[in-house]
Design a protein around this motif. Sequence first.
Motif, short mmCIF file in Angstrom:
data_model
loop_
_atom_site.label_atom_id
_atom_site.label_comp_id
_atom_site.label_asym_id
_atom_site.label_seq_id
_atom_site.Cartn_x
_atom_site.Cartn_y
_atom_site.Cartn_z
N VAL A 1 0.71 -0.89 0.11
CA VAL A 1 -0.79 -0.16 0.24
C VAL A 1 0.94 1.12 -0.01
CG1 VAL A 1 -1.85 -1.35 1.04
CG2 VAL A 1 -0.43 0.10 2.30
N ARG A 2 0.20 2.77 -0.46
CA ARG A 2 0.89 3.52 -0.60
C ARG A 2 0.83 4.67 0.36
NH1 ARG A 2 6.36 3.19 -1.85
NH2 ARG A 2 6.67 5.28 -2.94
N ARG B 1 -4.16 4.34 -10.80
CA ARG B 1 -4.05 3.36 -10.39
C ARG B 1 -3.66 2.52 -8.89
NH1 ARG B 1 -2.03 2.65 -16.47
NH2 ARG B 1 -4.06 1.73 -17.28
N LYS B 2 -4.44 1.97 -8.65
CA LYS B 2 -4.27 1.61 -7.22
C LYS B 2 -3.46 1.01 -7.09
CE LYS B 2 -9.15 1.28 -6.09
NZ LYS B 2 -10.37 0.28 -5.27
N PRO B 3 -2.38 0.78 -6.27
CA PRO B 3 -1.16 0.78 -6.51
C PRO B 3 -1.09 -1.19 -5.45
CG PRO B 3 -0.89 2.37 -4.78
CD PRO B 3 -2.38 2.86 -5.55
N GLU B 4 -2.22 -1.29 -4.25
CA GLU B 4 -2.65 -2.51 -4.43
C GLU B 4 -2.32 -3.76 -5.43
OE1 GLU B 4 -4.05 0.72 -3.68
OE2 GLU B 4 -3.92 0.63 -0.90
N GLU B 5 -3.36 -3.18 -6.46
CA GLU B 5 -3.29 -3.56 -7.80
C GLU B 5 -2.14 -3.53 -8.81
OE1 GLU B 5 -7.55 -2.03 -9.72
OE2 GLU B 5 -8.06 -2.96 -8.19
N LEU B 6 -1.56 -2.22 -8.84
CA LEU B 6 -0.22 -2.42 -10.04
C LEU B 6 1.08 -3.15 -9.09
CD1 LEU B 6 0.09 1.49 -10.76
CD2 LEU B 6 -0.10 -0.30 -11.85
N GLY C 1 0.70 -6.38 -10.40
CA GLY C 1 0.76 -6.77 -11.95
C GLY C 1 -0.58 -6.86 -12.83
N ARG C 2 -1.57 -5.80 -11.69
CA ARG C 2 -2.83 -5.98 -12.39
C ARG C 2 -2.98 -4.45 -12.95
NH1 ARG C 2 -4.06 -9.10 -7.46
NH2 ARG C 2 -4.56 -7.35 -6.78
N TYR C 3 -3.11 -4.07 -13.93
CA TYR C 3 -3.34 -3.18 -14.31
C TYR C 3 -4.41 -2.20 -15.08
CZ TYR C 3 2.41 -3.37 -14.92
OH TYR C 3 3.13 -3.13 -14.22
N ALA C 4 -5.62 -3.74 -15.19
CA ALA C 4 -6.79 -3.21 -15.71
C ALA C 4 -7.46 -2.82 -14.99
CB ALA C 4 -7.53 -4.42 -16.28
N GLY C 5 -7.73 -2.20 -13.60
CA GLY C 5 -8.46 -1.65 -12.45
C GLY C 5 -7.85 0.27 -12.84
N GLU C 6 -9.44 0.11 -12.92
CA GLU C 6 -9.96 1.45 -12.71
C GLU C 6 -8.98 2.43 -11.94
OE1 GLU C 6 -13.65 3.65 -12.15
OE2 GLU C 6 -14.89 1.50 -12.86
#
Lengths: 98, 200
Positions: free
Chosen positions: A22-23, A43-48, A51-56
């Motif tokens: 988390v940031r 993009r959310k750092p929790e997803e990035l 390796g999940r780049y598709a998030g809103e």
Amino acid sequence: MTPRFNPGERVRVLDKFTAGHVRTPRYIRGKRGVVERICGEFRKPEELAYGRYAGEREPLYRVRFAQCEVWPDYVGAAEDTLDVEIYEHWLEKTEDKR
Amino acid sequence: MSLEHARYDRNAELLERAFRELLVERGVVSDAAVDAGVEFMYTRTPALGARVVARAWFDPGFKARLLEDGSAAVGELGIEVRSLKLVVVENTPMLHNLIVCTLCSCYPRMLLGLPPDWYKSLEYRSRAIREPRAVLAEFGLHLPAGMTVRVHDSTADMRYLVLPMRPEETDSLSEAECAMLVTRDAMIGVARVDSLKNVL
């Protein structure tokens, strides 16, 4: 995404524990501050981090905290402040003037 | 550097090498691309940030645009900033700004190059937010009690540059000469820009 908060609004950082990347620094969780500016959408750092780049994308804010709110035993001027970047899903509205 | 820290650095170095070699072997990046990236980073030095600061001292219109949208204004000077999202914060006689990244070592590398080791140290990262005045005093910067201190923690996508105050007795200097007075530390916020008579 329309930003939920406007500059000048009082917000509180959620005081929650999450595993993984988390940031939102631990020291600022649960603290109250004022939105200084909207930085744009990111993009959310929790997803990035995984390796999940598709998030809103979601709004990122700079929130200004009084140092004496962050550290009750702060040594310095009462006007001293600390600005921290916080993503929208870590913020809630607060009326508390403390 | 403690022994433990040295061991950690060695591990990080091994990890970086193993990871890079794997990426090259799998064709994700080439050695040439890695070299080009490293070389590009070495073209980034505090002289770029100093040019930005001096321009802001000489051109009030530029200064206003710089404080409004840092990345766009820096682009006007022909400085390549790539994906940098720059926030410029201005020092005044009543307000002093200080930059830190508590979570890692976020730094405006496009304008200042690689950060100094102390900027990445656990000690600076934890103390700059907790007792900024004491930290500044250790850097030799003693702020009067009436001056407000504003610390900026670069936790996410923004990068910060302090616009220091132009020192007195620099009226006769050109913009390029003024740029030579601006130090890396002044743009992080741990120093002031010295007037010419202190530099000479």
